[in-house]
Write a protein that holds these residues in place. Sequence first.
Motif, mmCIF file in Angstrom:
data_model
loop_
_atom_site.group_PDB
_atom_site.id
_atom_site.type_symbol
_atom_site.label_atom_id
_atom_site.label_comp_id
_atom_site.label_asym_id
_atom_site.label_seq_id
_atom_site.Cartn_x
_atom_site.Cartn_y
_atom_site.Cartn_z
ATOM 1 N N HIS A 62 34.089 -26.103 -33.348
ATOM 2 C CA HIS A 62 33.683 -24.940 -32.045
ATOM 3 C C HIS A 62 32.666 -25.579 -31.470
ATOM 4 C CE1 HIS A 62 35.934 -21.587 -35.048
ATOM 5 N NE2 HIS A 62 35.441 -23.255 -35.934
ATOM 6 N N ILE A 63 33.267 -24.855 -29.434
ATOM 7 C CA ILE A 63 32.154 -25.655 -29.172
ATOM 8 C C ILE A 63 32.377 -24.350 -28.014
ATOM 9 C CG2 ILE A 63 31.633 -26.368 -26.667
ATOM 10 C CD1 ILE A 63 31.851 -29.282 -28.836
ATOM 11 N N LYS A 64 31.419 -23.718 -28.084
ATOM 12 C CA LYS A 64 31.499 -22.877 -26.413
ATOM 13 C C LYS A 64 30.373 -23.345 -25.003
ATOM 14 C CE LYS A 64 32.164 -18.653 -29.497
ATOM 15 N NZ LYS A 64 32.262 -17.459 -29.620
ATOM 16 N N PHE A 65 30.741 -23.002 -24.317
ATOM 17 C CA PHE A 65 29.519 -23.537 -22.522
ATOM 18 C C PHE A 65 29.867 -22.071 -21.775
ATOM 19 C CE2 PHE A 65 33.132 -26.150 -21.982
ATOM 20 C CZ PHE A 65 33.003 -25.747 -20.458
ATOM 21 N N SER A 66 28.968 -22.118 -20.705
ATOM 22 C CA SER A 66 29.444 -21.741 -19.484
ATOM 23 C C SER A 66 28.482 -22.446 -18.369
ATOM 24 C CB SER A 66 28.703 -20.383 -19.456
ATOM 25 O OG SER A 66 27.414 -19.829 -19.491
ATOM 26 N N VAL A 67 28.709 -22.509 -17.571
ATOM 27 C CA VAL A 67 28.317 -23.462 -16.268
ATOM 28 C C VAL A 67 28.298 -22.277 -15.227
ATOM 29 C CG1 VAL A 67 29.750 -24.374 -15.963
ATOM 30 C CG2 VAL A 67 27.324 -24.945 -15.307
ATOM 31 N N ARG A 68 26.861 -22.335 -15.057
ATOM 32 C CA ARG A 68 26.847 -21.521 -13.222
ATOM 33 C C ARG A 68 25.519 -22.222 -12.350
ATOM 34 N NH1 ARG A 68 24.745 -15.203 -12.692
ATOM 35 N NH2 ARG A 68 24.118 -15.560 -10.509
ATOM 36 N N THR A 69 26.235 -22.517 -10.806
ATOM 37 C CA THR A 69 25.222 -22.907 -10.695
ATOM 38 C C THR A 69 25.373 -21.837 -9.444
ATOM 39 O OG1 THR A 69 26.909 -24.174 -9.442
ATOM 40 C CG2 THR A 69 25.360 -25.494 -10.940
ATOM 41 N N ASP A 70 23.824 -21.742 -8.726
ATOM 42 C CA ASP A 70 23.853 -21.227 -7.517
ATOM 43 C C ASP A 70 23.231 -21.729 -6.621
ATOM 44 O OD1 ASP A 70 24.026 -18.938 -9.046
ATOM 45 O OD2 ASP A 70 22.199 -18.617 -9.640
ATOM 46 N N GLU A 71 23.864 -20.965 -4.937
ATOM 47 C CA GLU A 71 22.660 -21.514 -4.712
ATOM 48 C C GLU A 71 22.729 -23.595 -4.120
ATOM 49 O OE1 GLU A 71 22.467 -19.883 -1.373
ATOM 50 O OE2 GLU A 71 23.601 -17.451 -2.708
ATOM 51 N N CYS A 72 23.663 -24.367 -4.118
ATOM 52 C CA CYS A 72 23.120 -25.590 -4.762
ATOM 53 C C CYS A 72 24.565 -26.566 -3.917
ATOM 54 C CB CYS A 72 24.158 -25.998 -6.079
ATOM 55 S SG CYS A 72 25.304 -26.136 -6.803
ATOM 56 N N PRO A 73 23.860 -27.956 -3.099
ATOM 57 C CA PRO A 73 24.682 -28.446 -1.699
ATOM 58 C C PRO A 73 26.032 -28.474 -3.224
ATOM 59 C CG PRO A 73 22.573 -29.259 -2.385
ATOM 60 C CD PRO A 73 22.700 -28.179 -2.980
ATOM 61 N N ALA A 74 27.154 -28.741 -2.982
ATOM 62 C CA ALA A 74 28.944 -29.581 -3.269
ATOM 63 C C ALA A 74 28.526 -30.712 -4.757
ATOM 64 C CB ALA A 74 29.491 -29.198 -2.910
ATOM 65 N N ARG A 75 27.474 -31.965 -3.924
ATOM 66 C CA ARG A 75 27.192 -32.386 -4.522
ATOM 67 C C ARG A 75 26.962 -32.699 -5.745
ATOM 68 N NH1 ARG A 75 21.800 -34.020 -3.901
ATOM 69 N NH2 ARG A 75 21.360 -33.220 -1.613
ATOM 70 N N CYS A 76 25.731 -31.713 -5.989
ATOM 71 C CA CYS A 76 25.261 -30.957 -7.515
ATOM 72 C C CYS A 76 25.963 -30.096 -8.166
ATOM 73 C CB CYS A 76 23.902 -30.241 -6.684
ATOM 74 S SG CYS A 76 22.353 -31.495 -5.867
ATOM 75 N N ASP A 77 27.132 -29.491 -7.042
ATOM 76 C CA ASP A 77 27.307 -28.745 -8.753
ATOM 77 C C ASP A 77 28.305 -29.516 -9.675
ATOM 78 O OD1 ASP A 77 28.824 -26.657 -8.852
ATOM 79 O OD2 ASP A 77 31.097 -26.567 -8.376
ATOM 80 N N ILE A 78 28.211 -28.409 -10.486
ATOM 81 C CA ILE A 78 28.994 -29.282 -12.066
ATOM 82 C C ILE A 78 29.904 -28.070 -12.110
ATOM 83 C CG2 ILE A 78 28.258 -29.702 -14.754
ATOM 84 C CD1 ILE A 78 25.614 -30.218 -13.638
ATOM 85 N N SER A 79 31.210 -28.547 -12.273
ATOM 86 C CA SER A 79 32.315 -27.794 -12.473
ATOM 87 C C SER A 79 32.543 -27.891 -14.380
ATOM 88 C CB SER A 79 33.735 -28.231 -12.739
ATOM 89 O OG SER A 79 34.037 -29.522 -12.673
ATOM 90 N N PRO A 80 33.203 -26.584 -14.588
ATOM 91 C CA PRO A 80 33.553 -26.603 -16.189
ATOM 92 C C PRO A 80 34.187 -27.845 -16.467
ATOM 93 C CG PRO A 80 33.676 -24.765 -14.978
ATOM 94 C CD PRO A 80 33.442 -24.924 -13.779
ATOM 95 N N GLN A 81 35.168 -27.943 -15.383
ATOM 96 C CA GLN A 81 36.104 -29.232 -16.219
ATOM 97 C C GLN A 81 35.622 -30.223 -16.347
ATOM 98 O OE1 GLN A 81 39.421 -29.082 -16.141
ATOM 99 N NE2 GLN A 81 39.691 -31.547 -17.111
ATOM 100 N N GLU A 82 34.390 -30.712 -15.548
ATOM 101 C CA GLU A 82 33.660 -32.146 -15.755
ATOM 102 C C GLU A 82 32.694 -31.684 -17.431
ATOM 103 O OE1 GLU A 82 32.119 -33.680 -11.691
ATOM 104 O OE2 GLU A 82 31.114 -31.510 -12.311
#
Length: 122
Positions: free
Chosen positions: A73-93
């Motif tokens: 079982h794995i659970k996760f969430s991700v949230r990036t605030d005020e970051c440039p698009a090149r630094c964003d980490i998506s849930p898909q990744e």
Amino acid sequence: MSGISRRSLLGCSGTTAAGAVLSGAAAAQPAQAAEPQAVQAQAKTASADFPAGTLFEGRVGMNTGNDTPADLHIKFSVRTDECPARCDISPQEIAEALNELAARKGWPAITFYGTPAPARLN
């Protein structure tokens, strides 16, 4: 294979472990900038329907060979605030990186769903 030991991942929270997996995967692969823009756009589109901080869950089972079922079982969430698009980490990744880790340990692919309304991520 990344230099992350199982022991170090087990001592981390789920979010920290996901970050460790991602950092290990990032070190082992070329920079995202080298990927075609279509691939980057597709990754963004796959997670565009989920608001930042969405909780994703996945579960998979397997038979360990001695008739004892095993579950992961794995659970996760991700949230990036005020970051440039090149630094964003998506849930898909993150889902892809966690699936790579699970596959190295012999687990089948995990399908993650976002909550509160169960919607498929990958």
